[in-house]
Design a protein around this motif. Structure first.
Motif, PDB file in Angstrom:
ATOM      1  N   THR A 195       0.858  -1.518   0.222  1.00 51.14           N
ATOM      2  CA  THR A 195       0.057  -0.158  -0.287  1.00 51.14           C
ATOM      3  C   THR A 195       0.719   1.378   0.142  1.00 51.14           C
ATOM      4  O   THR A 195       0.416   2.375  -0.401  1.00 51.14           O
ATOM      5  CB  THR A 195      -0.717  -0.099   1.310  1.00 51.14           C
ATOM      6  OG1 THR A 195       0.060  -0.167   2.917  1.00 51.14           O
ATOM      7  CG2 THR A 195      -1.743  -0.979   1.025  1.00 51.14           C
ATOM      8  N   GLY A 196       2.745   0.974   0.263  1.00 49.05           N
ATOM      9  CA  GLY A 196       2.783   2.360   0.455  1.00 49.05           C
ATOM     10  C   GLY A 196       2.637   3.113  -1.338  1.00 49.05           C
ATOM     11  O   GLY A 196       3.601   4.067  -1.309  1.00 49.05           O
ATOM     12  N   THR A 197       2.812   2.084  -2.463  1.00 48.84           N
ATOM     13  CA  THR A 197       3.570   2.551  -3.223  1.00 48.84           C
ATOM     14  C   THR A 197       2.219   3.113  -4.081  1.00 48.84           C
ATOM     15  O   THR A 197       1.989   3.560  -5.554  1.00 48.84           O
ATOM     16  CB  THR A 197       3.758   1.764  -4.272  1.00 48.84           C
ATOM     17  OG1 THR A 197       3.086   0.761  -4.614  1.00 48.84           O
ATOM     18  CG2 THR A 197       5.255   1.838  -3.702  1.00 48.84           C
ATOM     19  N   GLN A 198       0.598   2.809  -3.826  1.00 51.36           N
ATOM     20  CA  GLN A 198      -0.551   2.267  -3.992  1.00 51.36           C
ATOM     21  C   GLN A 198      -1.138   4.141  -4.442  1.00 51.36           C
ATOM     22  O   GLN A 198      -2.175   4.304  -4.835  1.00 51.36           O
ATOM     23  CB  GLN A 198      -1.466   1.556  -3.490  1.00 51.36           C
ATOM     24  CG  GLN A 198      -2.791   1.218  -4.434  1.00 51.36           C
ATOM     25  CD  GLN A 198      -3.659   0.456  -3.994  1.00 51.36           C
ATOM     26  OE1 GLN A 198      -2.937  -0.884  -3.020  1.00 51.36           O
ATOM     27  NE2 GLN A 198      -4.540   0.483  -4.021  1.00 51.36           N
TER      28      GLN A 198
ATOM     29  N   SER B 291      -1.710   4.567   9.961  1.00 51.49           N
ATOM     30  CA  SER B 291      -0.138   3.571   9.813  1.00 51.49           C
ATOM     31  C   SER B 291      -0.243   2.717   8.517  1.00 51.49           C
ATOM     32  O   SER B 291      -1.692   2.322   7.573  1.00 51.49           O
ATOM     33  CB  SER B 291      -0.661   2.711  11.241  1.00 51.49           C
ATOM     34  OG  SER B 291      -2.179   2.769  11.212  1.00 51.49           O
ATOM     35  N   GLY B 292      -0.299   1.289   8.898  1.00 48.71           N
ATOM     36  CA  GLY B 292       0.154   0.339   7.482  1.00 48.71           C
ATOM     37  C   GLY B 292      -1.065  -0.486   7.502  1.00 48.71           C
ATOM     38  O   GLY B 292      -2.268  -0.481   6.831  1.00 48.71           O
TER      39      GLY B 292
ATOM     40  N   LEU C  74      -7.675   1.730   4.213  1.00 45.99           N
ATOM     41  CA  LEU C  74      -8.340   2.712   2.960  1.00 45.99           C
ATOM     42  C   LEU C  74      -7.799   2.078   1.587  1.00 45.99           C
ATOM     43  O   LEU C  74      -9.482   2.233   0.708  1.00 45.99           O
ATOM     44  CB  LEU C  74      -6.962   3.945   2.902  1.00 45.99           C
ATOM     45  CG  LEU C  74      -7.193   4.943   2.380  1.00 45.99           C
ATOM     46  CD1 LEU C  74      -8.991   5.454   1.942  1.00 45.99           C
ATOM     47  CD2 LEU C  74      -6.064   5.962   1.938  1.00 45.99           C
ATOM     48  N   SER C  75      -6.952   0.886   1.229  1.00 43.39           N
ATOM     49  CA  SER C  75      -7.216   0.359   0.555  1.00 43.39           C
ATOM     50  C   SER C  75      -8.686  -0.426  -0.420  1.00 43.39           C
ATOM     51  O   SER C  75      -8.824  -0.493  -1.690  1.00 43.39           O
ATOM     52  CB  SER C  75      -5.226  -0.626  -0.058  1.00 43.39           C
ATOM     53  OG  SER C  75      -6.058  -1.319  -0.916  1.00 43.39           O
ATOM     54  N   ILE C  76      -8.893  -0.874   0.684  1.00 39.87           N
ATOM     55  CA  ILE C  76     -10.356  -1.997   0.226  1.00 39.87           C
ATOM     56  C   ILE C  76     -11.357  -1.070   0.204  1.00 39.87           C
ATOM     57  O   ILE C  76     -11.704  -1.435  -0.387  1.00 39.87           O
ATOM     58  CB  ILE C  76     -10.110  -3.373   2.203  1.00 39.87           C
ATOM     59  CG1 ILE C  76      -8.787  -3.866   1.900  1.00 39.87           C
ATOM     60  CG2 ILE C  76     -11.350  -3.883   2.214  1.00 39.87           C
ATOM     61  CD1 ILE C  76      -9.413  -4.923   3.244  1.00 39.87           C
ATOM     62  N   ALA C  77     -11.619   0.412   0.954  1.00 39.53           N
ATOM     63  CA  ALA C  77     -11.847   1.040   1.181  1.00 39.53           C
ATOM     64  C   ALA C  77     -12.510   1.571  -0.724  1.00 39.53           C
ATOM     65  O   ALA C  77     -13.781   1.940  -1.503  1.00 39.53           O
ATOM     66  CB  ALA C  77     -11.892   1.733   2.341  1.00 39.53           C
TER      67      ALA C  77
ATOM     68  N   LEU D 234      -3.628  -6.537  10.360  1.00 36.79           N
ATOM     69  CA  LEU D 234      -4.987  -6.226  10.852  1.00 36.79           C
ATOM     70  C   LEU D 234      -5.025  -7.111  11.999  1.00 36.79           C
ATOM     71  O   LEU D 234      -5.067  -8.154  12.020  1.00 36.79           O
ATOM     72  CB  LEU D 234      -5.869  -6.567   9.762  1.00 36.79           C
ATOM     73  CG  LEU D 234      -6.206  -5.273   8.267  1.00 36.79           C
ATOM     74  CD1 LEU D 234      -7.101  -5.191   7.803  1.00 36.79           C
ATOM     75  CD2 LEU D 234      -5.313  -3.830   8.856  1.00 36.79           C
ATOM     76  N   ASP D 235      -5.952  -6.946  13.110  1.00 32.89           N
ATOM     77  CA  ASP D 235      -6.672  -7.596  14.312  1.00 32.89           C
ATOM     78  C   ASP D 235      -7.769  -8.324  13.998  1.00 32.89           C
ATOM     79  O   ASP D 235      -7.681  -8.235  12.377  1.00 32.89           O
ATOM     80  CB  ASP D 235      -6.786  -6.600  15.266  1.00 32.89           C
ATOM     81  CG  ASP D 235      -7.498  -5.616  15.294  1.00 32.89           C
ATOM     82  OD1 ASP D 235      -8.963  -5.631  14.041  1.00 32.89           O
ATOM     83  OD2 ASP D 235      -7.846  -4.938  15.935  1.00 32.89           O
ATOM     84  N   GLY D 236      -7.528  -9.277  14.879  1.00 33.44           N
ATOM     85  CA  GLY D 236      -9.149 -10.008  14.372  1.00 33.44           C
ATOM     86  C   GLY D 236      -9.883  -9.667  13.847  1.00 33.44           C
ATOM     87  O   GLY D 236     -10.895 -10.000  13.433  1.00 33.44           O
ATOM     88  N   GLY D 237     -10.378  -8.044  14.798  1.00 36.98           N
ATOM     89  CA  GLY D 237     -12.108  -7.469  15.212  1.00 36.98           C
ATOM     90  C   GLY D 237     -12.333  -6.778  13.348  1.00 36.98           C
ATOM     91  O   GLY D 237     -12.752  -6.686  12.723  1.00 36.98           O
TER      92      GLY D 237
END
Length: 204
Positions: free
Chosen positions: A83-86, A131-132, A138-141, A160-163
């Motif tokens: 995502t750093g280059t997206q 943050s990562g 954001l990429s998914i959104a 990402l965490d479980g939630g």
């Protein structure tokens, strides 16, 4: 008839084979998990489907007809595992709305998805300061709001965490229920169990 099919698709650079003679298909409204050890061609496969890479040999069919990469790019969204280059704009909300019509309906969808992914408070922030995990969300959104028919997500729950994993699984299911085709490259077995109709193993 399948929405999209790959027939003996192979990608090579010189003698190095990145994807070996893949036969693969996607149908409308499906949620497909792609698994396999690193180096088996998962990302290469996704980029070929999205029109970002051209196969060295083999065919890509869209509703049974050969299709050019340019058309695939208009119908597919690819969310990179890097995502750093997206991101290209100066704020989270600009990134989310990039290329979309400026209508109240779109703005409302953007507000809802930013709130869902706990990004609304960062809407005016530059994506680089996120943050990562926030960049991943954001990429998914962006993909979910893009309006494309085929949504490809490369390791979408990395960091990402479980939630948040369960939240993402839920929105993938909702997108498929609305007619989108969702392809997920992942090592996350829980994500596959939570949202995928079936899996395709590139190791086999």
């Amino acid at each position: 008839m399948n929405l999209l099919s790959l027939e003996q698709a192979q990608k090579s650079y010189g003698e190095k084979v990145l994807l070996k003679q893949a036969n693969f298909y996607l149908n409308e409204g499906e949620k497909v998990g792609i698994i396999g050890i690193n180096g088996t061609g998962k990302t290469t496969l996704a980029k070929i489907i999205a029109g970002l890479e051209k196969p060295s040999s083999g065919n890509i069919l869209f509703f049974g007809r050969k299709v050019r990469a340019g058309r695939l790019r208009k119908r597919c969204w690819y969310s990179s595992n890097d995502t750093g280059t997206q991101f290209f704009t100066n704020s989270v909300v600009e990134e989310l709305l990039l290329g979309l019509p400026e209508t109240e309906e779109v703005f409302e969808k953007a507000r809802k998805i930013l709130k869902l992914f706990d990004l609304y408070g960062y809407k005016d922030a530059h994506p680089a300061v996120l943050s990562g995990g926030q960049k991943q969300r954001l990429s998914i959104a962006c993909g979910l709001l893009s309006g494309r028919d085929i949504l490809l997500f490369d390791e979408p729950t990395s960091g990402l965490d479980g939630g948040n994993m369960r939240k993402i699984a839920s929105v993938f299911c909702k997108a498929a229920a609305e007619g989108k085709t969702v392809l997920v490259i992942t090592h996350d077995e829980e994500l596959i169990r939570s949202c995928c109709d079936f899996r395709w193993d590139l190791d086999s």
